[in-house]
Design a protein around this motif. Structure first.
Motif, mmCIF file in Angstrom:
data_model
loop_
_atom_site.group_PDB
_atom_site.id
_atom_site.type_symbol
_atom_site.label_atom_id
_atom_site.label_comp_id
_atom_site.label_asym_id
_atom_site.label_seq_id
_atom_site.Cartn_x
_atom_site.Cartn_y
_atom_site.Cartn_z
ATOM 1 N N ILE A 1 0.857 -1.191 0.000
ATOM 2 C CA ILE A 1 0.000 0.000 0.000
ATOM 3 C C ILE A 1 0.888 1.235 0.000
ATOM 4 C CG2 ILE A 1 -1.709 1.306 1.306
ATOM 5 C CD1 ILE A 1 -2.736 -1.398 2.391
ATOM 6 N N ILE A 2 0.571 2.169 -0.892
ATOM 7 C CA ILE A 2 1.282 3.453 -0.911
ATOM 8 C C ILE A 2 0.280 4.582 -1.067
ATOM 9 C CG2 ILE A 2 3.369 2.500 -1.940
ATOM 10 C CD1 ILE A 2 2.418 4.307 -4.443
ATOM 11 N N VAL B 1 -2.618 -2.628 -9.967
ATOM 12 C CA VAL B 1 -3.358 -2.048 -8.842
ATOM 13 C C VAL B 1 -4.586 -2.895 -8.541
ATOM 14 C CG1 VAL B 1 -4.633 -0.028 -8.057
ATOM 15 C CG2 VAL B 1 -2.508 0.260 -9.328
ATOM 16 N N LEU B 2 -4.731 -3.277 -7.273
ATOM 17 C CA LEU B 2 -5.883 -4.057 -6.828
ATOM 18 C C LEU B 2 -6.979 -3.182 -6.229
ATOM 19 C CD1 LEU B 2 -4.019 -7.031 -5.109
ATOM 20 C CD2 LEU B 2 -4.985 -6.943 -7.415
ATOM 21 N N GLU B 3 -6.579 -2.033 -5.665
ATOM 22 C CA GLU B 3 -7.563 -1.120 -5.060
ATOM 23 C C GLU B 3 -7.007 0.291 -5.087
ATOM 24 O OE1 GLU B 3 -10.082 -0.562 -0.904
ATOM 25 O OE2 GLU B 3 -8.701 -2.250 -1.111
ATOM 26 N N VAL B 4 -7.898 1.235 -5.333
ATOM 27 C CA VAL B 4 -7.510 2.648 -5.311
ATOM 28 C C VAL B 4 -8.593 3.437 -4.585
ATOM 29 C CG1 VAL B 4 -8.510 3.104 -7.601
ATOM 30 C CG2 VAL B 4 -6.766 4.640 -6.701
ATOM 31 N N ASN B 5 -8.147 4.360 -3.739
ATOM 32 C CA ASN B 5 -9.064 5.251 -3.016
ATOM 33 C C ASN B 5 -8.522 6.678 -3.113
ATOM 34 O OD1 ASN B 5 -10.910 3.231 -1.865
ATOM 35 N ND2 ASN B 5 -9.102 2.588 -0.734
ATOM 36 N N ILE B 6 -9.393 7.605 -3.434
ATOM 37 C CA ILE B 6 -8.994 9.008 -3.472
ATOM 38 C C ILE B 6 -8.960 9.529 -2.039
ATOM 39 C CG2 ILE B 6 -9.636 11.335 -4.234
ATOM 40 C CD1 ILE B 6 -10.861 10.045 -6.713
ATOM 41 N N ILE B 7 -7.868 10.206 -1.680
ATOM 42 C CA ILE B 7 -7.707 10.738 -0.326
ATOM 43 C C ILE B 7 -8.115 12.209 -0.352
ATOM 44 C CG2 ILE B 7 -6.064 11.246 1.518
ATOM 45 C CD1 ILE B 7 -4.303 8.995 0.358
ATOM 46 N N GLU B 8 -8.979 12.560 0.536
ATOM 47 C CA GLU B 8 -9.415 13.959 0.672
ATOM 48 C C GLU B 8 -8.653 14.611 1.808
ATOM 49 O OE1 GLU B 8 -11.605 15.446 -1.337
ATOM 50 O OE2 GLU B 8 -12.034 13.602 -2.447
ATOM 51 N N TYR B 9 -7.912 15.655 1.500
ATOM 52 C CA TYR B 9 -7.201 16.404 2.545
ATOM 53 C C TYR B 9 -8.061 17.561 2.993
ATOM 54 C CZ TYR B 9 -2.957 13.853 1.470
ATOM 55 O OH TYR B 9 -2.028 12.869 1.296
ATOM 56 N N GLU B 10 -8.055 17.811 4.273
ATOM 57 C CA GLU B 10 -8.872 18.913 4.815
ATOM 58 C C GLU B 10 -8.002 20.060 5.229
ATOM 59 O OE1 GLU B 10 -11.601 17.601 7.790
ATOM 60 O OE2 GLU B 10 -12.219 15.920 6.587
ATOM 61 N N THR C 1 1.001 7.193 -13.475
ATOM 62 C CA THR C 1 2.216 7.488 -12.714
ATOM 63 C C THR C 1 1.822 8.156 -11.407
ATOM 64 O OG1 THR C 1 3.413 7.785 -14.792
ATOM 65 C CG2 THR C 1 4.454 8.643 -12.795
ATOM 66 N N ILE C 2 2.227 7.542 -10.309
ATOM 67 C CA ILE C 2 1.951 8.060 -8.970
ATOM 68 C C ILE C 2 3.287 8.214 -8.260
ATOM 69 C CG2 ILE C 2 0.812 7.632 -6.754
ATOM 70 C CD1 ILE C 2 -1.204 5.879 -8.326
ATOM 71 N N SER C 3 3.599 9.442 -7.880
ATOM 72 C CA SER C 3 4.855 9.744 -7.177
ATOM 73 C C SER C 3 6.067 9.154 -7.899
ATOM 74 C CB SER C 3 4.779 9.247 -5.736
ATOM 75 O OG SER C 3 3.711 9.865 -5.057
ATOM 76 N N GLY C 4 6.097 9.310 -9.215
ATOM 77 C CA GLY C 4 7.255 8.905 -9.999
ATOM 78 C C GLY C 4 7.306 7.456 -10.439
ATOM 79 N N ILE D 1 -3.192 3.452 -2.945
ATOM 80 C CA ILE D 1 -3.399 2.267 -3.773
ATOM 81 C C ILE D 1 -2.815 1.036 -3.098
ATOM 82 C CG2 ILE D 1 -3.440 3.522 -5.966
ATOM 83 C CD1 ILE D 1 -0.584 2.478 -6.486
ATOM 84 N N SER D 2 -3.452 -0.086 -3.380
ATOM 85 C CA SER D 2 -2.934 -1.394 -3.014
ATOM 86 C C SER D 2 -2.530 -2.037 -4.335
ATOM 87 C CB SER D 2 -4.026 -2.207 -2.324
ATOM 88 O OG SER D 2 -3.611 -3.536 -2.141
ATOM 89 N N TYR D 3 -1.246 -2.441 -4.449
ATOM 90 C CA TYR D 3 -0.763 -2.948 -5.731
ATOM 91 C C TYR D 3 0.159 -4.143 -5.519
ATOM 92 C CZ TYR D 3 3.803 -0.843 -4.810
ATOM 93 O OH TYR D 3 5.017 -0.536 -4.264
ATOM 94 N N LEU D 4 0.344 -4.898 -6.583
ATOM 95 C CA LEU D 4 1.273 -6.025 -6.567
ATOM 96 C C LEU D 4 2.648 -5.518 -6.975
ATOM 97 C CD1 LEU D 4 -1.092 -8.630 -8.249
ATOM 98 C CD2 LEU D 4 -0.551 -8.393 -5.824
#
Length: 159
Positions: free
Chosen positions: A86-87, A150-159, A119-122, A141-144
Motif C-alpha cells: 500500500i502506498i 493495482v488491486l484497489e484505489v481510493n482518493i484521499i481527501e485532505y482537509e 504514474t503516482i509519485s514517480g 493504492i494497493s498494488y502487486l
C-alpha cells in the motif's frame, strides 16, 4: 475502487498464455502439414496462398494481442493479493494503453473501460480502468509489487 485479482489473472496471464501456446502450435502444425502435402499446394496455388495469408494474419494479430496482455500480467503466476503493498501519492500522469486489441473491464462505464498506466509519485502502475481519477488527485493504492498491477484505489481527501 476495487479490482478483481482473478479477473486480472485470467485476462492478463491465463488466456494470453493459452493463446500464445495454441497459436504457436497452430503455426507449427500448419508448417508441418504444408511440408508433408506439397502436391496439394502445387495444385491450388492461389487458394493455398490465400488460406495461408489469412491464417497467418489471424495468428499474427492473435499473438500481438496476447503479448500485449501478458507483458503486464506475466508476474501474476507468482503474485497473489497477499503480496500487495500500500502506498499513498499524487497522480502525476495518466496514459491510456494504445493496444488496438485492448480489453475492457467487465463493469466499467462507457468511455472509461480501457487500461491505463498511471504514474503516482514517480512510479508507473497498471490500472484496468481509470474511472474518475485525474492528474493531481491524491490516492492510496494497493498494488502487486512485481507487476505493479493495482488491486484497489481510493482518493484521499485532505482537509
Amino acid at each position: 475502487m476495487k479490482f478483481d485479482y482473478d479477473y486480472y489473472k485470467r485476462t492478463l496471464f491465463s488466456f494470453p498464455l493459452i493463446m500464445i501456446i495454441g497459436l504457436s502450435l497452430l503455426i507449427l502444425i500448419t508448417i508441418i502439414f504444408s511440408i508433408l502435402n506439397r502436391k496439394n499446394v502445387v495444385e491450388n496455388k492461389i487458394s493455398s496462398i490465400f488460406t495461408y495469408v489469412l491464417l497467418f494474419g489471424f495468428i499474427f494479430f492473435g499473438l500481438i494481442d496476447s503479448i500485449g496482455h501478458i507483458k503486464y500480467g506475466i508476474n501474476l503466476n507468482t503474485e497473489t493479493p497477499k503480496n500487495a503493498l500500500i502506498i499513498k501519492g499524487e497522480i502525476e500522469r495518466i496514459e491510456e494503453l494504445k493496444n488496438p486489441f485492448s480489453h475492457g473491464y467487465k463493469i466499467a462505464p462507457n468511455g472509461k473501460n480501457n487500461a491505463h498506466i498511471i504514474t503516482i509519485s514517480g512510479k508507473q502502475y497498471y490500472f484496468m480502468i481509470k474511472g474518475d481519477l485525474q492528474v493531481g488527485d491524491c490516492v492510496e493504492i494497493s498494488y502487486l509489487p512485481k507487476s505493479t498491477i493495482v488491486l484497489e484505489v481510493n482518493i484521499i481527501e485532505y482537509e
